[in-house]
Scaffold this motif. Structure first.
Motif, short mmCIF file in Angstrom:
data_model
loop_
_atom_site.label_atom_id
_atom_site.label_comp_id
_atom_site.label_asym_id
_atom_site.label_seq_id
_atom_site.Cartn_x
_atom_site.Cartn_y
_atom_site.Cartn_z
N VAL A 33 77.39 -55.03 60.09
CA VAL A 33 76.58 -54.58 61.23
C VAL A 33 75.91 -53.25 60.91
O VAL A 33 74.76 -53.01 61.26
CB VAL A 33 77.46 -54.47 62.50
N LYS A 34 76.61 -52.37 60.20
CA LYS A 34 76.09 -51.04 59.90
C LYS A 34 75.06 -51.04 58.77
O LYS A 34 74.21 -50.18 58.71
CB LYS A 34 77.23 -50.10 59.52
N SER A 35 75.17 -51.99 57.84
CA SER A 35 74.31 -51.99 56.66
C SER A 35 73.05 -52.82 56.88
O SER A 35 73.12 -54.03 57.14
CB SER A 35 75.08 -52.55 55.47
N LEU A 36 71.90 -52.19 56.73
CA LEU A 36 70.64 -52.92 56.86
C LEU A 36 70.46 -53.93 55.74
O LEU A 36 69.91 -55.01 55.96
CB LEU A 36 69.47 -51.93 56.86
N ALA A 37 70.95 -53.60 54.55
CA ALA A 37 70.85 -54.51 53.42
C ALA A 37 71.64 -55.80 53.68
O ALA A 37 71.16 -56.90 53.43
CB ALA A 37 71.36 -53.84 52.15
N VAL A 38 72.84 -55.64 54.22
CA VAL A 38 73.67 -56.82 54.50
C VAL A 38 73.10 -57.61 55.67
O VAL A 38 73.15 -58.84 55.66
CB VAL A 38 75.14 -56.41 54.75
N LYS A 39 72.53 -56.93 56.64
CA LYS A 39 71.89 -57.65 57.76
C LYS A 39 70.78 -58.55 57.25
O LYS A 39 70.64 -59.70 57.67
CB LYS A 39 71.31 -56.66 58.77
N ALA A 40 69.97 -58.02 56.33
CA ALA A 40 68.89 -58.82 55.75
C ALA A 40 69.45 -59.99 54.96
O ALA A 40 68.92 -61.11 55.00
CB ALA A 40 68.01 -57.95 54.86
N LEU A 41 70.54 -59.75 54.24
CA LEU A 41 71.16 -60.80 53.44
C LEU A 41 71.79 -61.88 54.32
O LEU A 41 71.75 -63.06 54.00
CB LEU A 41 72.21 -60.18 52.53
N GLU A 42 72.36 -61.47 55.43
CA GLU A 42 73.04 -62.41 56.34
C GLU A 42 72.08 -63.45 56.88
O GLU A 42 72.49 -64.55 57.25
CB GLU A 42 73.72 -61.63 57.46
N THR A 43 70.78 -63.16 56.92
CA THR A 43 69.80 -64.15 57.37
C THR A 43 69.62 -65.27 56.35
O THR A 43 69.18 -66.35 56.70
CB THR A 43 68.43 -63.49 57.65
N ARG A 44 69.98 -65.02 55.09
CA ARG A 44 69.82 -66.02 54.03
C ARG A 44 71.11 -66.71 53.63
O ARG A 44 71.09 -67.76 53.01
CB ARG A 44 69.21 -65.36 52.79
N LEU A 45 72.25 -66.07 53.93
CA LEU A 45 73.54 -66.55 53.45
C LEU A 45 74.63 -66.09 54.41
O LEU A 45 74.57 -64.97 54.89
CB LEU A 45 73.81 -65.93 52.05
N PRO A 46 75.63 -66.93 54.68
CA PRO A 46 76.76 -66.48 55.51
C PRO A 46 77.59 -65.45 54.74
O PRO A 46 78.66 -65.73 54.22
CB PRO A 46 77.54 -67.76 55.78
N PHE A 47 77.06 -64.23 54.65
CA PHE A 47 77.65 -63.18 53.82
C PHE A 47 79.06 -62.80 54.26
O PHE A 47 79.95 -62.63 53.43
CB PHE A 47 76.76 -61.94 53.83
N VAL A 48 79.28 -62.66 55.54
CA VAL A 48 80.59 -62.25 56.04
C VAL A 48 81.64 -63.28 55.65
O VAL A 48 82.74 -62.92 55.21
CB VAL A 48 80.56 -62.03 57.57
N ALA A 49 81.32 -64.56 55.77
CA ALA A 49 82.27 -65.61 55.38
C ALA A 49 82.56 -65.55 53.89
O ALA A 49 83.73 -65.65 53.47
CB ALA A 49 81.71 -66.99 55.76
N MET A 50 81.52 -65.37 53.07
CA MET A 50 81.70 -65.30 51.62
C MET A 50 82.52 -64.08 51.23
O MET A 50 83.47 -64.17 50.45
CB MET A 50 80.34 -65.25 50.92
N MET A 51 82.17 -62.93 51.77
CA MET A 51 82.87 -61.68 51.43
C MET A 51 84.33 -61.72 51.89
O MET A 51 85.22 -61.30 51.16
CB MET A 51 82.16 -60.49 52.07
N SER A 52 84.57 -62.24 53.07
CA SER A 52 85.95 -62.33 53.58
C SER A 52 86.80 -63.21 52.66
O SER A 52 87.94 -62.87 52.33
CB SER A 52 85.97 -62.88 55.00
#
Length: 188
Positions: A33-52
């Motif tokens: 939520v805090k990172s703009l880079a991760v927010k942009a990435l989350e639109t292309r890939l379920p980043f939180v699920a992958m990172m967790s």
């Protein structure tokens, strides 16, 4: 974003997730939520699920994911995350493990080509995982114990050969006993 931004993000994620596994996903979501880079990435890939999944550190078998980045499902993102730890286990350096992970998962390869901060972030995360992983410590202790025991056995076999050699090898026997005794005393 630059590679240094990925490293900083990795340190933030590792700091926040040094808690029990049940809270890992919540902390990854908080960082996302805090990172703009991760927010942009989350639109292309379920980043939180992958990172967790990557941070849970399960020692499962790797399953190659060849799906394009645009088509990755949550289930595939979780599998990609789970592929990280086995890749780290097979290599001596975290960077080599992350490279192996990148090669075996098409979406990760696409991400590293698109986002310059992505690979440095996972190299830092890989270093953090390896640093605290029990399998890393167990492997080092096991190899050390095997080498130490093998060395002791070979020394004892040589001493026996010198003993059986009689007068001709008594000098070697004495020198070997002195050397082994000095080494043993230094280790205490």
């Amino acid at each position: 974003y630059e590679p240094e931004d990925g490293q900083a993000l990795a340190h933030d994620i590792l700091f926040k997730t040094s808690t029990p596994k049940e809270r890992v996903k919540r902390f990854v979501e908080e960082v996302a939520v805090k990172s703009l880079a991760v927010k942009a990435l989350e639109t292309r890939l379920p980043f939180v699920a992958m990172m967790s999944a990557a941070l849970e550190g399960s020692l499962n078998r790797r399953k190659k994911v060849i799906t394009k980045l645009e088509c990755i499902s949550v289930k595939e993102a979780i599998q990609i995350g789970r592929n990280l730890v086995p890749s780290l286990m097979t290599e001596q350096l975290a960077s080599a493990g992350v490279n192996e992970w990148r090669v075996q998962n098409r979406a990760v390869k696409e991400l590293t080509e698109t986002y310059t901060w992505f690979e440095p972030m996972f190299v830092e995360i890989g270093k953090g995982i390896v640093r605290v992983a029990p399998w890393g410590l167990m492997a080092r202790v096991f190899v050390g114990a095997v080498l130490s025991t093998s060395d002791l056995v070979s020394d004892l076999l040589m001493l026996k050969q010198y003993w059986d050699g009689g007068e001709e090898t008594s000098g070697f026997l004495t020198l070997s006993l002195v050397s082994l005794s000095a080494s043993f005393l230094l280790q205490l």
